[in-house]
Enzyme design. Structure first.
Site, mmCIF file in Angstrom:
data_model
loop_
_atom_site.group_PDB
_atom_site.id
_atom_site.type_symbol
_atom_site.label_atom_id
_atom_site.label_comp_id
_atom_site.label_asym_id
_atom_site.label_seq_id
_atom_site.Cartn_x
_atom_site.Cartn_y
_atom_site.Cartn_z
ATOM 1 N N HIS A 123 9.060 -3.382 11.947
ATOM 2 C CA HIS A 123 9.513 -1.998 12.128
ATOM 3 C C HIS A 123 10.365 -1.829 13.384
ATOM 4 O O HIS A 123 11.016 -0.796 13.549
ATOM 5 C CB HIS A 123 8.326 -1.033 12.125
ATOM 6 C CG HIS A 123 7.470 -1.038 13.347
ATOM 7 N ND1 HIS A 123 6.295 -1.754 13.450
ATOM 8 C CD2 HIS A 123 7.607 -0.384 14.538
ATOM 9 C CE1 HIS A 123 5.748 -1.530 14.621
ATOM 10 N NE2 HIS A 123 6.526 -0.721 15.318
ATOM 11 N N ASP A 154 4.372 -6.861 8.815
ATOM 12 C CA ASP A 154 5.066 -6.239 9.950
ATOM 13 C C ASP A 154 5.502 -7.279 10.978
ATOM 14 O O ASP A 154 5.502 -7.015 12.185
ATOM 15 C CB ASP A 154 4.193 -5.183 10.631
ATOM 16 C CG ASP A 154 5.017 -4.230 11.508
ATOM 17 O OD1 ASP A 154 6.224 -4.074 11.228
ATOM 18 O OD2 ASP A 154 4.459 -3.668 12.468
ATOM 19 N N SER A 212 5.463 -2.124 20.640
ATOM 20 C CA SER A 212 5.504 -2.791 19.342
ATOM 21 C C SER A 212 6.300 -4.089 19.418
ATOM 22 O O SER A 212 7.426 -4.113 19.924
ATOM 23 C CB SER A 212 6.140 -1.883 18.293
ATOM 24 O OG SER A 212 5.315 -0.775 18.033
#
Length: 477
Positions: free
Chosen positions: A121, A151, A231
């Site tokens: 992402h 992911d 992230s």
């Protein structure tokens, strides 16, 4: 005297820990994609090794970790949609205004030649990627591959002799192990937070399945603070080894409340290997439909209520890998290659991480008696291997028959346009027989990956047709 002896023992213990011999993977043969596998280092020993020395600072450990954690900047161009009312007034060809959107995440260098692990992402739909190192050098990054189902994404920068992290064995993590989260939260600069492993094997937390219903969730949970911008960053243990890739949080206020999730490095590493080798993730396939064995199920089958495993409800297909190995309905799978299986999610994840063609030892119960079968895994084919890519545009994965019929060279990979409806708005855009190899710089191997790479609005496809490559632009609505 005792104090001096204790200090000396502690110092020797720290030195010994820092000098632990690290196993280094050997370079593999050239991959089918032409990319060389990164020479990663792995230290598979448990972090504690049965000892728990008292420390007053982790600064020395983190000093070697911090340079290998980077910031990842993404940029994508979107075109604003023009309302139908204005199209009717000014004509159907009016174009919306373009706008550049920027994103920020983190990444981890895992090889000295520039391979970087991050989140899908973080880089999803990006037109441009840039990586900034801890010394403020900046490099354009190339997207190697992405896997929305875990992911995980792999990117690469053109640089040598970079600092990188040693990979640990995330299967050996224990609740209570100290960990550190590193990244660039909110763009304020590299930040280190400390916590412990709160749980392992977290499934069904809906971090990924909201977007990818068939995603593979098997997260490490930690209370080390993770915020926006973290992230793709590193989760490392007390010896500075990479144990996970920070992915997201559970929150009630969009901020950190002490429930963070990271993808275990063992899972991330298997995904990385497949992305580098094939440009996509190739997963193993067992050919069974299962359900988790409950305590009530076990009692009904006259087994101890503590029995754990999954019941085979059906063999699908009837001639699949499990059926060929002699497995039957009502068999209870308890372990794969010695790894205990307690839920259907456990089985699905273990099989998916194993390469097709691999022989695995399956422990199971039949009528309460333990048995073992050797199963050669098949290849998990996407349910959407063939079908409609765009309105009126049908595609199919490349087969040997299509290669021969259309004279497609062996080195060309992708999906073949097999049919275009006369009413399709793309009849003048794509030719029948063309091979779509990339969409928006993302490799395409099947219909599912083609749809993931296509975004609303303007797209750019790399197409092979009649002996040559060319770029074809198209609008998806």
């Amino acid at each position: 005297m005792k104090v001096k002896f204790f200090a000396l023992s502690l110092l020797l213990g720290l030195v010994a820990g820092l000098l632990t011999l690290q196993a280094q993977t050997k370079p593999k043969a050239p991959t089918k994609s032409g990319l060389a596998h990164p020479e990663v280092k792995v230290d598979a020993s448990a972090v504690g090794e049965g000892k728990a020395p008292v420390l007053t600072s982790y600064a020395d450990v983190l000093a070697s970790v911090r340079p290998a954690v980077v910031s990842v900047y993404s940029t994508k161009v979107v075109r604003q949609q023009v309302p139908e009312f204005y199209r009717q007034i000014f004509g159907g060809n009016i174009q919306g205004q373009e706008q550049k959107l920027s994103g920020l995440g983190s990444g981890v260098i895992i090889a000295s030649d520039g391979y970087i692990l991050t989140n899908n992402h973080v880089v999803e739909d990006a037109d441009e990627l840039e990586v900034q190192l801890g010394d403020e050098r900046k490099f354009p990054a190339k997207l190697i591959g992405t896997d929305p189902k875990t992911d995980i994404a792999v990117i690469k920068i053109d640089a040598k002799e970079l600092p990188f992290l040693t990979l640990a064995d995330s299967d050996k993590l224990r609740v209570g192990d100290i960990v550190f989260a590193l990244g660039n939260p909110l763009g304020i600069g590299q930040t280190v937070t400390m916590g412990i492993i709160s749980a392992t094997g977290r499934k069904n937390v809906n971090l990924l399945t909201d977007r990818e219903p068939d995603a593979y969730e098997d997260f490490i949970q930690t209370d080390a603070a993770i915020n926006q911008g973290n992230s793709g960053g590193a989760l490392v243990d007390a010896r500075g080894r990479l144990v996970g890739i920070n992915s997201g949080i559970a929150t009630t206020n969009r901020g950190n409340i002490g429930i963070g999730f990271a993808v275990p490095i063992n899972l991330a590493r298997s995904v990385m290997t497949s992305l580098i080798e094939y440009g996509t993730v190739i997963r193993g396939y067992l050919g069974v439909q299962t359900q988790t064995l409950t305590a009530d199920d076990a009692e009904a089958l006259k087994l101890p209520r503590t029995t754990r495993g999954v019941i085979i409800a059906d063999l699908s297909p009837k001639d699949g890998p499990a059926a060929k190995a002699g497995l039957q309905r009502d068999d209870i799978i308890t372990a794969v290659n010695g790894k205990d299986i307690a839920t259907r999610e456990d089985l699905r994840l273990v099989i998916a991480q194993t390469a097709p063609g691999t022989k695995v030892a399956l422990d199971y119960l039949r009528d309460g008696k333990p048995k073992t079968a050797e199963v050669i895994l098949g290849k998990l084919e996407d349910a959407e291997a063939d079908g409609e890519f765009l309105p009126g545009v049908n595609v199919q994965a490349i087969t040997n028959e299509l290669r021969n019929e259309l004279r497609i060279p062996r080195e060309v990979e992708g999906i073949v346009i097999t049919e275009i409806s006369p009413k399709s708005p793309y009849g003048d855009v794509f030719p029948v027989g063309a091979v779509i190899e990339q969409i928006n710089k993302s490799p395409v191997s099947d219909l599912a990956s083609a749809k993931r790479a296509t975004r609303e609005g303007r797209n750019l496809a790399l197409v092979y047709y009649r002996g040559s490559y060319r770029y074809i632009g198209f609008i998806a609505r």
